[in-house]
Design an enzyme around this catalytic site. Structure first.
Site, PDB file in Angstrom:
ATOM      1  N   LYS A 180     -77.796 -56.470  54.002  1.00  0.00           N
ATOM      2  CA  LYS A 180     -78.043 -57.892  53.800  1.00  0.00           C
ATOM      3  C   LYS A 180     -77.488 -58.267  52.418  1.00  0.00           C
ATOM      4  O   LYS A 180     -78.111 -58.006  51.395  1.00  0.00           O
ATOM      5  CB  LYS A 180     -79.539 -58.192  53.871  1.00  0.00           C
ATOM      6  CG  LYS A 180     -79.882 -59.648  54.256  1.00  0.00           C
ATOM      7  CD  LYS A 180     -79.446 -60.692  53.274  1.00  0.00           C
ATOM      8  CE  LYS A 180     -80.254 -60.621  51.991  1.00  0.00           C
ATOM      9  NZ  LYS A 180     -79.865 -61.756  51.033  1.00  0.00           N
ATOM     10  N   PRO A 181     -76.281 -58.858  52.366  1.00  0.00           N
ATOM     11  CA  PRO A 181     -75.730 -59.258  51.068  1.00  0.00           C
ATOM     12  C   PRO A 181     -76.381 -60.535  50.564  1.00  0.00           C
ATOM     13  O   PRO A 181     -77.004 -61.277  51.323  1.00  0.00           O
ATOM     14  CB  PRO A 181     -74.247 -59.474  51.385  1.00  0.00           C
ATOM     15  CG  PRO A 181     -74.238 -59.905  52.824  1.00  0.00           C
ATOM     16  CD  PRO A 181     -75.371 -59.146  53.481  1.00  0.00           C
ATOM     17  N   ALA A 182     -76.197 -60.807  49.281  1.00  0.00           N
ATOM     18  CA  ALA A 182     -76.756 -62.017  48.685  1.00  0.00           C
ATOM     19  C   ALA A 182     -76.133 -63.255  49.314  1.00  0.00           C
ATOM     20  O   ALA A 182     -74.927 -63.294  49.586  1.00  0.00           O
ATOM     21  CB  ALA A 182     -76.511 -62.018  47.179  1.00  0.00           C
ATOM     22  N   GLU A 256     -83.114 -50.508  42.209  1.00  0.00           N
ATOM     23  CA  GLU A 256     -82.382 -50.730  40.955  1.00  0.00           C
ATOM     24  C   GLU A 256     -82.689 -52.157  40.551  1.00  0.00           C
ATOM     25  O   GLU A 256     -82.169 -53.102  41.131  1.00  0.00           O
ATOM     26  CB  GLU A 256     -80.885 -50.489  41.167  1.00  0.00           C
ATOM     27  CG  GLU A 256     -80.137 -50.256  39.866  1.00  0.00           C
ATOM     28  CD  GLU A 256     -79.666 -51.543  39.229  1.00  0.00           C
ATOM     29  OE1 GLU A 256     -80.363 -52.022  38.297  1.00  0.00           O
ATOM     30  OE2 GLU A 256     -78.630 -52.070  39.640  1.00  0.00           O
TER      31      GLU A 256
END
Length: 484
Positions: A180-182, A256
């Site tokens: 799921k990319p930004a 992270e």
């Protein structure tokens, strides 16, 4: 100079090897932060679309885990070659959707693509061990096996590198995944997913879901018992929420998260070298990086020289659209981020900080903020405790080594720290005393594909890159062999 056209890039969801529209044909716009114009529309996934992506990853897992390590590695090696060959095309996409200058985009591509090459080599180095039990009665065998289907949630600031740093080790280890990319920068990931298919990645191994309803779509996937790992790069607040959700399934997790990196300059430092390092540590990616130097802690005897030289360098940088030649500072990613940076600077100035350069947003279109150096920054200024994520360098002073370390460690975060000194004994004391997962000594950049990247405290846990990176995607199985 006119803005270049957006290169061809997929805009649908990738599920089970097929590009398809979101349920009901829903879409959302991706904007150019330099102009505010909409570049294109991409699919806006629903809960059902997310479930379909996980179904595809689960269905592909067994065959992918059984694929020969050399074959998995060769796919990554081919993907590295394609990304490298088409770097200019990808740089244009990245700059248009994220804002960073083309030179910065090319630098990210050079860095991010190396994860594909590095883990292509690690795929064939997954090993176990064989030993005799201390009593001699049995043989002890350990082996490494893929964790299984993974969910990867990536941020907007390094849309290629944050993807390859997760995808490459998962591919090498034999794991399938849902990515799921930004929503601010989905195009780079969609382009990469297309390239992975071109390189020979089987259908269903990599599935990409773009959505504006992240929590609604991701939570059912996280709580699905078939998911085995969650990896996230982003804010500490969101990370805490995701860890809570992952607890139900006792998922393997890698987080992270945020940073508040100190940049310490001791009295014996080469000041010119420290300024060079500060430019890298602060202005890489416009300061929109969790590794960006957030606080400059400088010995009082060299503070004026350091601050003046840093302000001269930062104040002379050319600000403008990232697609224009010679531009060194592009726009911040959106209006919200620009306003957040401005608010932090205004807070510091109102409390007594002095502006050496910048300190305001230039007039005109786009979400720009001038490179800024602040001195006489009071202890209660918010930008000393909050992540700035912009081109702003606050300078504070110290008088002895113990004080410098106390100031550097006075934060809930612990991702990275930088220190400049020519005293070899101090080097050891400093890198041992800093409470961070990474330390740069006389260096303004620490990120390296061959080194483990990650933090401690509120900066998260787990490591990406290096020999350690693939371990995040492997389980250890022990077999006791008796009666031989």
């Amino acid at each position: 100079m006119s803005t270049p056209d957006l290169p061809d890039v997929p805009t649908q969801l990738l599920i089970a090897g097929s590009w398809r529209d979101a349920e009901g044909g829903a879409t959302f716009g991706v904007d150019d932060p330099a102009t505010g114009r909409t570049l294109t529309q991409v699919a806006d996934a629903s809960v059902a679309d997310g479930a379909a992506a996980l179904d595809a990853a689960v269905a592909a897992q067994a065959d992918w885990a059984a694929t020969a390590p050399r074959d998995r590695g060769e796919i990554l090696r081919r993907a590295f070659a394609i990304v490298t060959d088409r770097a200019d095309e990808l740089a244009t996409i990245m700059t248009l959707e994220m804002g960073k200058p083309l030179s910065e985009s090319r630098a990210e591509i050079a860095y991010g693509s190396e994860f594909l090459r590095w883990f292509s080599e690690e795929a064939v180095r997954i090993s176990g061990r064989y030993s005799v039990a201390p009593n001699g009665a049995t043989r002890l065998l350990t082996l490494k096996q893929p964790v299984g289907p993974c969910l990867m949630i990536t941020p907007w600031n390094f849309p290629l590198a944050m993807g390859t740093r997760k995808i490459a080790p998962a591919v090498a280890a034999g794991c399938t995944m849902v990515v799921k990319p930004a929503g601010l920068t989905p195009l780079t990931m969609l382009w990469l997913a297309d390239v992975m298919g071109e390189a020979g990645l089987p259908d269903g191994v990599l599935n990409v879901v773009t959505t504006t309803s992240t929590g609604e779509v991701m939570e059912p996937i996280i709580r699905d018992p078939r998911l085995r790992k969650l990896t996230f790069t982003g804010s500490t607040g969101v990370g805490r929420s995701l860890v809570e959700q992952s607890a139900e399934g006792l998922l393997r997790t890698s987080m992270e998260l945020g940073g508040n990196a100190p940049f310490v300059v001791f009295e014996d430092a080469d000041v010119d070298a420290a300024v060079d390092g500060a430019m890298l540590a602060k202005m890489r990616n416009l300061g929109e990086a969790c590794t960006a130097a957030n606080r400059f802690i400088v010995h009082a005897s060299v503070a004026e020289e350091f601050s003046t030289k840093l302000a001269e360098r930062m104040g002379s940088m050319r600000v403008g659209p990232g697609t224009e030649d010679g531009v060194e500072v592009g726009p911040l990613v959106d209006e919200k981020q620009r306003d957040s940076v401005a608010e932090l600077v205004d807070d510091a100035v109102e409390k007594g900080a002095r502006v050496l350069c910048g300190g305001q947003a230039p007039e005109g279109d786009g979400w720009f903020y001038a490179p800024t150096v602040l001195v006489d920054v009071p202890d209660d200024a918010r930008l000393l405790s909050e992540e700035i994520f912009g081109p702003v360098a606050p300078v504070v002073t110290f008088t002895d080594e113990d004080e410098a370390l106390r100031m550097a460690n006075d934060t809930e975060y612990g991702l990275v720290a930088y220190a400049y000194t020519r005293d070899h004994a101090r080097v050891v004391r400093v890198y041992e005393g800093l409470e961070t997962g990474m330390v740069g000594i006389n260096a303004g950049v620490v990120s390296n594909v061959a080194a483990p990247f990650g933090g401690i405290k509120a900066s998260g846990f787990g490591r990406e890159g290096g020999a350690e990176g693939i371990e995040e995607y492997l389980e250890t199985k022990y077999v006791g062999l008796a009666g031989l």
